[in-house]
Design a protein around this motif. Sequence first.
Motif, PDB file in Angstrom:
ATOM      1  N   THR A  99     115.135  12.279 190.696  1.00  0.00           N
ATOM      2  CA  THR A  99     115.082  11.169 189.744  1.00  0.00           C
ATOM      3  C   THR A  99     114.260  11.578 188.534  1.00  0.00           C
ATOM      4  OG1 THR A  99     115.254   9.536 191.521  1.00  0.00           O
ATOM      5  CG2 THR A  99     114.388   8.764 189.413  1.00  0.00           C
ATOM      6  N   TYR A 100     114.870  11.563 187.360  1.00  0.00           N
ATOM      7  CA  TYR A 100     114.143  11.922 186.147  1.00  0.00           C
ATOM      8  C   TYR A 100     113.673  10.697 185.374  1.00  0.00           C
ATOM      9  CZ  TYR A 100     118.488  10.936 183.566  1.00  0.00           C
ATOM     10  OH  TYR A 100     119.601  10.320 183.025  1.00  0.00           O
ATOM     11  N   ALA A 101     114.240   9.519 185.686  1.00  0.00           N
ATOM     12  CA  ALA A 101     113.831   8.290 184.994  1.00  0.00           C
ATOM     13  C   ALA A 101     114.351   7.081 185.764  1.00  0.00           C
ATOM     14  CB  ALA A 101     114.373   8.261 183.566  1.00  0.00           C
ATOM     15  N   VAL A 102     113.666   5.966 185.597  1.00  0.00           N
ATOM     16  CA  VAL A 102     114.148   4.689 186.125  1.00  0.00           C
ATOM     17  C   VAL A 102     114.365   3.772 184.927  1.00  0.00           C
ATOM     18  CG1 VAL A 102     113.658   2.705 187.590  1.00  0.00           C
ATOM     19  CG2 VAL A 102     112.897   4.982 188.285  1.00  0.00           C
ATOM     20  N   GLY A 103     115.613   3.382 184.714  1.00  0.00           N
ATOM     21  CA  GLY A 103     115.967   2.614 183.529  1.00  0.00           C
ATOM     22  C   GLY A 103     115.546   1.159 183.621  1.00  0.00           C
TER      23      GLY A 103
END
Length: 250
Positions: A99-103
């Motif tokens: 996971t590179y980001a949580v929108g």
Amino acid sequence: MIRRILSFVCILLLLATQASHAGEVAVAVAANFTTPMKKLAETFEQETGHRVRMTAGSTGKFYAQIRNGAPFDVLLAADAETPEKLEKEGLGVAGTRFTYAVGRLALWSPRAGMVDDRGEVLKKGGFAHLAIANPKLAPYGVAAMDTLRALGVLGEVQDKLVLGENIAQTFQFVASGSAELGFVALSQITEDGQRKPGSAWIVPANLHAPIRQETILLQRGKGNAAAEALLRYLNTEPAKNLIRQSGYSL
């Protein structure tokens, strides 16, 4: 003088060595992450000498293109399901996804006062068009539909929905005035920690499933030094800080 000449020669040799090891990575980037990725790519290129060739679009379309042999080395998806499917199907390299980001989802209008800070405008009405990303192609569209159902207003706004092919097109619908308001990615209305003009409601995370965005090294990128270096870079603190400033959590 001799020392200066030797120093200059050493610098030239170092630059030549870096250039000889520099490569290129072709990245398929979810539309919501376009702006942050441009900034990340610029710093990455400066620090490593590698080049980033970026294509932005909807995760659903990227999945179909990758299955049909599209020449991408890395996928930065707008969800976690697509990289997982690619890994299971052997199109992604096992053990490389993370996971590179949580929108975050936001209801936004460029008009001041149009959107209140609790999203009550969805119940009150007063608008003809509400833009969302196509839920069949874009995870942010799925989150928007989940939110409308959770609020109990889907039936009331169903005929007002305008579907964007991806979250970038959805944002353009709202920014251009084609739709008075719309569900966009918080990152699209955030730059360097500052909010764009207009009015917005940041949708509470409990109204939709988490928008966990994963990346994966694709089989075409296996052994590509530039692709592998990019994935490592996304896990560094400077990269994470930029991602946070762009409206995401980690």
